[in-house]
Motif scaffolding. Structure first.
Motif, PDB file in Angstrom:
ATOM      1  N   LEU A 144       0.824  -1.209   0.000  1.00  0.00           N
ATOM      2  CA  LEU A 144       0.000   0.000   0.000  1.00  0.00           C
ATOM      3  C   LEU A 144       0.859   1.261   0.000  1.00  0.00           C
ATOM      4  N   ALA A 145       1.979   1.214   0.743  1.00  0.00           N
ATOM      5  CA  ALA A 145       2.851   2.391   0.771  1.00  0.00           C
ATOM      6  C   ALA A 145       3.407   2.653  -0.621  1.00  0.00           C
ATOM      7  N   GLU A 146       3.778   1.588  -1.334  1.00  0.00           N
ATOM      8  CA  GLU A 146       4.295   1.753  -2.699  1.00  0.00           C
ATOM      9  C   GLU A 146       3.231   2.400  -3.592  1.00  0.00           C
ATOM     10  N   LEU A 147       1.976   1.952  -3.439  1.00  0.00           N
ATOM     11  CA  LEU A 147       0.914   2.515  -4.270  1.00  0.00           C
ATOM     12  C   LEU A 147       0.650   3.979  -3.914  1.00  0.00           C
ATOM     13  N   LEU A 148       0.772   4.297  -2.621  1.00  0.00           N
ATOM     14  CA  LEU A 148       0.523   5.682  -2.200  1.00  0.00           C
ATOM     15  C   LEU A 148       1.686   6.595  -2.557  1.00  0.00           C
ATOM     16  N   TYR A 195      -5.560   2.540  -8.230  1.00  0.00           N
ATOM     17  CA  TYR A 195      -6.783   3.116  -7.654  1.00  0.00           C
ATOM     18  C   TYR A 195      -7.733   2.046  -7.113  1.00  0.00           C
ATOM     19  N   PRO A 196      -8.055   1.021  -7.921  1.00  0.00           N
ATOM     20  CA  PRO A 196      -8.941  -0.010  -7.359  1.00  0.00           C
ATOM     21  C   PRO A 196      -8.361  -0.683  -6.112  1.00  0.00           C
ATOM     22  N   VAL A 197      -7.048  -0.952  -6.113  1.00  0.00           N
ATOM     23  CA  VAL A 197      -6.449  -1.612  -4.943  1.00  0.00           C
ATOM     24  C   VAL A 197      -6.589  -0.719  -3.714  1.00  0.00           C
ATOM     25  N   LEU A 198      -6.265   0.564  -3.898  1.00  0.00           N
ATOM     26  CA  LEU A 198      -6.374   1.488  -2.766  1.00  0.00           C
ATOM     27  C   LEU A 198      -7.830   1.649  -2.332  1.00  0.00           C
ATOM     28  N   VAL A 255     -10.130  -0.618  -2.455  1.00  0.00           N
ATOM     29  CA  VAL A 255     -10.484  -1.795  -1.650  1.00  0.00           C
ATOM     30  C   VAL A 255      -9.940  -1.627  -0.231  1.00  0.00           C
ATOM     31  N   ALA A 256      -8.682  -1.173  -0.134  1.00  0.00           N
ATOM     32  CA  ALA A 256      -8.080  -0.974   1.194  1.00  0.00           C
ATOM     33  C   ALA A 256      -8.900   0.032   1.998  1.00  0.00           C
ATOM     34  N   LEU A 257      -9.292   1.111   1.332  1.00  0.00           N
ATOM     35  CA  LEU A 257     -10.090   2.139   1.993  1.00  0.00           C
ATOM     36  C   LEU A 257     -11.424   1.562   2.468  1.00  0.00           C
ATOM     37  N   PHE A 258     -12.028   0.768   1.605  1.00  0.00           N
ATOM     38  CA  PHE A 258     -13.315   0.148   1.936  1.00  0.00           C
ATOM     39  C   PHE A 258     -13.171  -0.743   3.174  1.00  0.00           C
ATOM     40  N   VAL A 259     -12.120  -1.579   3.172  1.00  0.00           N
ATOM     41  CA  VAL A 259     -11.905  -2.484   4.313  1.00  0.00           C
ATOM     42  C   VAL A 259     -11.686  -1.687   5.597  1.00  0.00           C
ATOM     43  N   SER A 260     -10.981  -0.554   5.476  1.00  0.00           N
ATOM     44  CA  SER A 260     -10.707   0.272   6.649  1.00  0.00           C
ATOM     45  C   SER A 260     -11.980   0.867   7.227  1.00  0.00           C
ATOM     46  N   VAL A 261     -12.856   1.289   6.364  1.00  0.00           N
ATOM     47  CA  VAL A 261     -14.007   2.064   6.825  1.00  0.00           C
ATOM     48  C   VAL A 261     -15.224   1.185   7.078  1.00  0.00           C
ATOM     49  N   PHE A 262     -15.278   0.019   6.415  1.00  0.00           N
ATOM     50  CA  PHE A 262     -16.486  -0.796   6.498  1.00  0.00           C
ATOM     51  C   PHE A 262     -16.932  -1.128   7.919  1.00  0.00           C
ATOM     52  N   PRO A 263     -16.003  -1.557   8.826  1.00  0.00           N
ATOM     53  CA  PRO A 263     -16.481  -1.883  10.179  1.00  0.00           C
ATOM     54  C   PRO A 263     -17.254  -0.750  10.856  1.00  0.00           C
ATOM     55  N   PHE A 264     -16.901   0.506  10.567  1.00  0.00           N
ATOM     56  CA  PHE A 264     -17.646   1.621  11.159  1.00  0.00           C
ATOM     57  C   PHE A 264     -19.061   1.667  10.586  1.00  0.00           C
ATOM     58  N   TYR A 265     -19.128   1.464   9.280  1.00  0.00           N
ATOM     59  CA  TYR A 265     -20.435   1.449   8.624  1.00  0.00           C
ATOM     60  C   TYR A 265     -21.281   0.310   9.185  1.00  0.00           C
ATOM     61  N   TRP A 266     -20.653  -0.839   9.327  1.00  0.00           N
ATOM     62  CA  TRP A 266     -21.371  -2.016   9.824  1.00  0.00           C
ATOM     63  C   TRP A 266     -21.884  -1.795  11.247  1.00  0.00           C
ATOM     64  N   MET A 267     -21.046  -1.142  12.044  1.00  0.00           N
ATOM     65  CA  MET A 267     -21.440  -0.801  13.404  1.00  0.00           C
ATOM     66  C   MET A 267     -22.742  -0.005  13.378  1.00  0.00           C
ATOM     67  N   PHE A 268     -22.795   0.965  12.465  1.00  0.00           N
ATOM     68  CA  PHE A 268     -23.984   1.805  12.388  1.00  0.00           C
ATOM     69  C   PHE A 268     -25.164   1.034  11.818  1.00  0.00           C
TER      70      PHE A 268
END
Lengths: 340, 306
Positions: free
Chosen positions: A111-115, B41-44, B46-59
């Motif tokens: 991820l750091a590489e992509l960022l 972009y798609p990889v990032l 997905v990472a963003l989605f995984v990071s934020v999803f638990p908060f959404y799920w909580m709600f």
């Protein structure tokens, strides 16, 4: 450079107060750093040292008021060596540690590489999105993941079922519970480590990577062969911190299966060392034995950190030897060329 | 590797930025969006989605009824029951009291750690004294050791001796100044306080505390604010020691202990527990939204310095 000179004759209007003025500048620094050292002495040195003393006693919580427990020498440690539960908790901790540290470091490096791309749009959104799990409390994290890993209606099992796999009883299985707990740790720390690695990547010179690009090395190769090796000190530091942190795993196993008590599952399948210590000290009130566990934890943590350092040391040495060999062959080859 | 290979490799890697800039002159259309160049972009995402999803799920869980969530497939969008669930959660445990306690603990520790950290950091960064370097190395070494966990039992005995078990000060006092605070402020002061200013203050007859007040404090505000945020978040989330020392006195529970008790008692009522958990995160999320930039910069600067 130190700016506050303790001797500056002729400067300032301090002729009458000069003695005190100079004296003050010499004493003051000790005064200013003393709060930290005072607290550290009481709550750090004393507590860790006294743990060793308590661990040599048969010390119940009530003995504290009566001047301490009965001296038993190394008995607590002998008991610890033969305590199957302790060893189970140690293996659990190691297992979770491996599942948490390795994927986390790898993912964070990717991820750091992509960022690390100046053309990336909206870097702030990605960075803050990745950091937000890290500021969340472990208690909240465990509660949410406990719902996600639920037996019947947990989203992960529903997903597995939907894809045609069998549902997993995450809390009951040993490997399953380790995986679930490691997932929580990974979720919390991957983004943090990504930012750490990103910062390190931004501070390494770009010419090496550029040169490799000109030479036709693909992005993956540039990352794995140049960026990652250059980041080795940072990776080492992050790994050591992760190892130390994972030996302190406590809230996740305590909260993961709220129906089955605090001993890390019915078969102690996810009991960790610190959770075992907590149970011994504050549920069974065996302070002496719990202190022995604490010291074992210190020793294991230090040993694991040393192993990581040594591993990297071996890696570095091997690489140096390889580089040396390359130099030698080059020199030999050029010698031949000259000879020819 | 020959030159030809390098050229091939370059053209295989796609157009260089220089060519991109020229392209519009030849062809007025937008430069083509190529997935081959933008797969990160798609990889990032997905990472963003995984990071934020638990908060959404909580709600989602916290705003539905248990029946809505316990069906297959479960309800994946927020429902209308959040206020009801949150009210239930706040009545299940002394929630507001716990929030207040946590504010008291985290607030006091933040102010104190920043103050004493800055004072010690000033001494380490700008003053000459015997043992400066050795003592600083020692401070850094203490940061690596999880003392609180390892000294847990004597710490409890000590608090018992003081009569502080169950009192908020048992959590506050050991955290009043940390090695991290000293280290952080030392770095901040070393880079952002100018020696000339200190010398000028000295010439004007300032004693060292005068320099601290009039020169150091005004120039370290932003660095101190970052430290303050980290300290506040750390204390807000701290769990093991508060559980051990405050666990027996319900009126002095912090929010993490209250959450744990809620989870312990109502674990089959996911809607209630997750609504409560969400409520406990609201202050953190507010702090994060306001200070995200500074915190990210703080984490990344800390990495390079450390």
């Amino acid at each position: 450079m130190a700016a506050v000179h303790s001797q500056d004759p002729g400067l300032g209007p301090q002729s009458t107060t000069s003695w005190w003025f100079r004296r003050e500048a010499r004493i003051a620094p000790y005064l200013y750093i003393s709060p930290f050292f005072l607290l550290f002495l009481i709550f750090g040195v004393f507590t860790v040292g006294f743990t060793a003393w308590v661990s040599l006693h048969d010390w119940h919580i009530f003995d504290t008021a009566h001047g301490g427990g009965t001296f038993v020498g190394m008995d607590n440690y002998v008991r610890l060596m033969n305590d199957a539960r302790f060893w189970r908790s140690a293996t659990n901790t190691f297992s979770i540690l491996l599942m948490a540290t390795i994927p986390q470091m790898f993912l964070a490096l990717v991820l750091a590489e992509l960022l690390n791309d100046r053309r990336l749009r909206g870097p702030h959104i990605f960075r803050s999105g990745l950091l937000i799990p890290n500021i969340t409390s472990v208690v909240a994290i465990t509660i949410v993941f406990q719902s996600l890993f639920g037996r019947h209606y947990g989203l992960i099992n529903v997903g597995l079922d939907f894809l045609g796999f069998e549902m997993v009883n995450w809390t009951a299985s040993r490997l399953g519970s380790h995986f679930a707990i490691a997932t929580m740790v990974n979720w919390q720390w991957t983004g943090y480590n990504t930012l750490i690695f990103l910062a390190a990547m931004q501070s390494i010179p770009t010419d090496l990577v550029e040169a490799a690009r000109v030479d036709g090395a693909g992005r993956v190769k540039r990352w794995w062969k140049i960026t990652v090796p250059l980041l080795r000190p940072t990776i080492l530091f992050a790994t050591v911190l992760s190892v130390i942190g994972n030996f302190q795993l406590f809230a996740q196993p305590l909260l993961f299966a709220p129906g089955v008590g605090s001993m890390g599952g019915n078969n102690q399948q996810f009991l960790t060392i610190l959770l075992y210590l907590y149970n011994m000290a504050f549920r069974q009130f065996q302070f002496g034995y719990a202190s022995a566990i604490a010291w074992m934890l210190v020793i294991i943590t230090a040993a694991a950190a040393l192993v990581v350092y040594a591993g990297v040391g071996i890696l570095n040495r091997r690489e140096n030897r390889a580089a040396l060999a390359v130099q030698k062959t080059r020199r030999a080859n050029s010698g031949q060329e000259v000879g020819a | 590797m020959t030159n030809v290979d390098a050229v091939k490799a370059r053209s295989a890697a796609g157009p260089t930025p220089g060519r991109d800039r020229k392209a519009p002159a030849l062809k007025p259309a937008k430069p083509k969006f190529r997935w081959a160049n933008n797969w990160h972009y798609p990889v990032l995402a997905v990472a963003l989605f995984v990071s934020v999803f638990p908060f959404y799920w909580m709600f989602v869980v916290g705003s539905n009824t248990n029946a809505d969530v316990a069906q297959v497939p479960p309800r994946m969008i927020p429902g209308p029951n959040f206020v009801e669930n949150a009210t239930n959660a706040m009545n299940a445990v002394p929630f507001m009291r716990a929030l207040l306690n946590t504010f008291i603990v985290a607030g006091t520790v933040t102010v104190s750690a920043v103050f004493f950290g800055t004072l010690a950091g000033f001494a380490f960064a700008k003053m000459k004294f015997r043992g400066n370097k050795a003592l600083m190395a020692f401070v850094i070494a203490t940061m690596m050791i999880p003392l609180q966990q390892l000294g847990l039992i004597p710490l409890y005995m000590l608090m018992d001796r003081f009569g502080w078990v169950g009192q908020l000060r048992a959590v506050i006092v050991p955290a009043l100044v940390t090695g991290f605070a000293v280290f952080w402020m030392r770095q901040v002061i070393a880079t952002s306080v100018h020696d000339e200013l200190l010398e000028a203050g000295r010439v004007d007859g300032c004693a060292t505390f005068g320099l601290f007040r009039h020169v150091v404090i005004p120039s370290v505000r932003s660095g101190a604010a970052v430290l303050g945020m980290f300290t506040f978040l750390f204390m807000w989330n701290d769990f093991l020691w508060p559980l051990v020392v405050l666990g027996g006195n319900q009126s002095n529970h912090t929010i993490q202990i209250a959450l744990r008790n809620m989870n312990q008692t109502y674990y089959s009522d996911y809607a209630l527990v997750l609504a409560g958990t969400f409520m406990s995160l609201v202050p953190l999320i507010i702090v994060f939204v306001i200070f995200a930039r500074q915190m990210i910069a703080g984490v990344m600067e800390g990495a390079v310095k450390g």
